[in-house]
Write an enzyme that holds these catalytic residues in place. Structure first.
Site, PDB file in Angstrom:
ATOM      1  CB  CYS A  89     -21.885  -0.166 -44.317  1.00  0.00           C
ATOM      2  SG  CYS A  89     -23.379  -0.392 -45.287  1.00  0.00           S
ATOM      3  CG  ASP A 145      12.517   1.396 -50.653  1.00  0.00           C
ATOM      4  OD1 ASP A 145      12.900   1.521 -51.819  1.00  0.00           O
ATOM      5  OD2 ASP A 145      12.836   2.178 -49.738  1.00  0.00           O
TER       6      ASP A 145
END
Length: 760
Positions: free
Chosen positions: A21, A444
């Site tokens: 975790c 982009d």
């Protein structure tokens, strides 16, 4: 003066094993940073620690510190040599052990739960069959939880693994006691249905279904999480796989020898035929060609190269034969540097602390204290050890975090499933946190806002038939491999039908083509190509550009488009405008992103005229355009925006976008783009439609909201039920049933995401 080797700062990446975790990563990071002269960042997603260290600390000391914390550490293994062309790389199945445990748990736990919950299935010795089936689940299948809980306990920590191990172990051990020393093992035993422990001494009740069911549920969630985490390094693999696997080297005696690209050395000369990838960075020493850099840069316009020009590895030779002298090889190439940028951006992205783990860190000690207090209070009140122990077990079982464990994976499963139907892929729960706070979206240009391919947008032919212009120009361009030529030929074939075959075809590198088509001497290319072509009127005049076509050319170039002149029989007849066309859906996509509170910014390596023309077409202001950015500098643009306090989402599709996608707070990769960009992104838009970016953010925010509500109600259920269990108002079986109900509630809440709809 100290020896330089002692004081010089060093950096290393360690492969970390055993983390379950995000709190594990935080614990390792904390331990490393306590060492003198050490600065460390541990990334749970990539399972790596990036460590800078000085002084007398060595690599062995770093590894020893990690191992003393309860985890494994090692220097990353060197990369495997590339596979030959056409060979699929063999990858180890890292998920196999977890998958085997999950399958075992599900197959064995289903009948255990069924027998416990359906009285009609409780035949005379059903409890012993339940024990036989549940034992492998609680021992073999749940072993990772027990091992992690033991490791955490050794270091004074607790996570969800601790709760899972405690809950399943308590339920199983109590069942063993009841079966062998109580009355639960007698033939004909059935589960009594009592709300409080006062109606039963507890010695006749078993809770194997809780132990087996919880294990199966949590393993399913852990397996899904592991699958998502496994793809963390895929962006790097996708980058490295772009390069050519083999190369034709020209030996000193002129022989051509094919060798693996890894054997290239600086100074070697190698051959690049039309259609082949360029093996490494180098300088052209022979030949002229157009190089398609779109796979690496995402930019659609090809680069014309000739002797003395520089070429980059992994780009495509789209024209003539080239001989290149290698100037950079291996880890020094631009491709390798971009791979390092992606990795650095991933390592720099702080691992999100899972809310459930933060809760568990406090919740587990509280539950343990409450269980012990319950045991002591009941015994002190004279209720007897059986009743006291039953109440304590009820506390542990009601606290078992099945709902907490399911809160994230179930919502993520439903959300990602619905997203897949809409062409949206969400990589993992950490992604969702970023969608809530992003306020800026960097787009982009090529392949994202635009189509990513050259397209014939307009034909200016004041005194000629457009069909005739396209027939003659398309016939010549059809014989060329240049991307601009392909755009003209494709449009001509569509609008003018079958194209004639040219005669005397000549390719003029960097300028265009000329030849004879149906008896006409045709020239197609840049204006410079007209120099030296005789005018139809003769008398020594060269072909010039008429005023109307000159104006059209100026306007086209001002808009950032490529102007191609078409002339035949000594006259300039037409002008073709060619550019990377804006997608029809892009303006609407920009409006939707604004409606979500996101400020759009256009980012491109193209010149400013091209960028501003595209921005104006989709509704982005000129001041929000960042143009002429080198591929490796896109990460710096993202970092600069982040330094201004913005939370940045990045939408891109090229390999050069991969590092920026990883650096951004939220990366959205166009599914029509390169594999490296897709793997580096947090969200993938499969359709390649920018409108899906807005839907992706909406869906991710909805999924995050569902996860948060799941966690809230799962935790609230525990808070409300724990006092009831401690007071003896819930026997362990009812506690197990209540725990199951909380899981059903969480799943039902998650299923609401199936109704998510994309904006029309």
């Amino acid at each position: 003066m100290p020896h330089p080797s002692v004081t010089a700062p060093r950096e290393i990446e360690l492969a970390i094993g055993g983390m379950t975790c995000a709190s594990c990563a935080a614990r390792i990071e904390k331990k490393l940073n306590r060492m003198d002269g050490v600065t460390a960042t541990v990334n749970y997603a990539t399972e790596k620690a990036k460590v800078a260290f000085t002084g007398l600390v060595g690599v062995a000391d770093l590894i020893a510190t990690v191992e003393a914390t309860g985890y494994s550490a090692a220097e990353p293994a060197p990369p495997e040599p590339p596979e030959p062309e056409g060979t699929a790389p063999a990858e180890p199945d890292e998920l196999r052990p977890l998958r085997e445990r999950l399958v075992t748990a599900v197959v064995l736990a289903v009948p255990v739960v069924a027998m416990a919950m359906i009285p009609a299935l409780q035949f005379p010795y059903w409890q012993w069959l339940s024990l036989t089936l549940a034992a492998p689940v609680v021992t073999y299948a749940a072993w990772p939880f027990h091992r992690a809980a033991f490791t955490n306990a050794r270091h004074g920590a607790a996570t969800m693994d601790t709760l899972i191990s405690l809950g399943t172990s308590a339920a199983f051990l109590w069942s063993l006691w009841a079966l062998f020393f109580g009355h639960a093992g007698t033939p004909g035993m059935t589960h009594p249905f009592e709300f409080t422990i006062s109606r039963s001494d507890g010695a006749s009740s078993i809770y194997l279904e809780a132990a087996a069911g919880v294990t199966a549920f949590i393993l399913a969630g852990r397996y899904f999480e592991a699958r998502s985490k496994r793809s963390a390094g895929a962006a790097l693999r996708a980058l490295l796989e772009l390069g050519a696997k083999e190369v034709t080297v020209i030996a000193s005696d002129g022989r051509e020898v094919t060798v693996p690209t890894a054997r290239l050395a600086v100074g070697d000369r190698f051959l690049v035929r039309p259609g082949e990838k360029i093996a490494t960075d180098g300088t052209v020493v022979e030949g002229t060609s157009a190089v398609d850099t779109s796979t690496l840069t995402g930019e659609s316009v090809p680069v014309e190269v000739t002797v003395g020009g520089f070429v980059t590895g992994a780009t495509l030779n789209a024209g003539g034969r080239l001989v290149v002298e290698a100037t950079r090889v291996g880890s020094d190439t631009q491709l390798a540097r971009m791979a390092r940028l992606v990795e650095d951006a991933q390592n720099g992205k702080a691992a999100a602390q899972r809310l459930a783990d933060r809760i568990s860190a406090v919740f587990v000690p509280v539950v343990l204290v409450l269980a012990l207090a319950t045991l002591g209070v009941w015994w002190a009140l004279g209720e007897g050890w059986t009743a006291a122990f039953t109440a304590a077990v009820a506390v542990l079982i009601i606290a078992c975090p099945c709902a907490l464990g399911l809160a994230t994976p179930t919502a993520l499963l439903v959300g990602t499933g619905r997203g897949a139907q809409l062409g949206i892929l969400i990589k993992g729960p950490e992604v969702l946190e970023s969608t809530r706070k992003v306020d800026t979206v960097v787009l982009d240009k090529t392949g994202t806002v635009t189509t990513g391919r050259m397209t014939l947008l307009a034909v200016h032919a004041p005194h000629e038939s457009e069909t005739e212009v396209l027939r003659l120009a398309g016939a010549l361009e059809h014989a060329s491999e240049h991307p601009i030529a392909r755009a003209v030929a494709a449009c001509a074939a569509e609008k003018a039908g079958p194209l004639p075959v040219p005669e005397d075809f000549v390719n003029v590198p960097g300028l265009g083509v000329r030849g004879v088509v149906e008896g006409h001497t045709v020239v197609v290319g840049r204006e410079q190509l007209l120099a030296g072509v005789p005018h139809a009127e003769g008398q020594g005049r060269e072909l010039d550009l008429p005023a109307d076509l000159a104006r059209a050319k100026a306007q086209a170039e001002a808009a950032g488009r490529t102007a191609v002149i078409v002339a035949w029989d000594g006259r300039a007849r037409a002008l073709l405008e060619i550019a990377d066309a804006v997608k029809e859906t892009s303006p609407e996509a920009i409006r939707r992103l604004r409606s979500l509170g996101l400020a759009p910014i256009l980012l491109t390596g193209d010149n400013r005229a091209v960028a501003e023309a595209v921005a104006a077409e989709v509704g982005i202001a000129a001041e929000d355009v960042i143009a002429e950015v080198l591929p490796e500098d896109k990460v710096d643009v993202i970092k600069k925006l982040q330094s201004e306090g913005r939370s940045v989402a990045m939408v891109g599709d090229g390999v050069n976008d991969a590092a920026a996608l990883a650096q951004a707070d939220l990366g959205l990769a166009m599914g029509t783009g390169t594999d490296a960009a897709i793997e580096a992104g947090d969200l993938t838009l499969v359709r390649g439609d920018l409108r899906a970016a807005a839907d992706a953010i909406r869906l991710a925010r909805s999924t995050l909201g569902t996860i948060r509500s799941n966690l809230f109600w799962a935790f609230a259920y525990n808070v409300a039920a724990l006092p009831l269990a401690a007071a003896g108002l819930l026997n362990p079986m009812i506690a197990g049933a209540a725990m199951a109900f909380s899981s059903v509630f969480v799943v039902g809440n998650s299923l609401r995401l199936r109704g998510f709809k994309a904006t029309a």
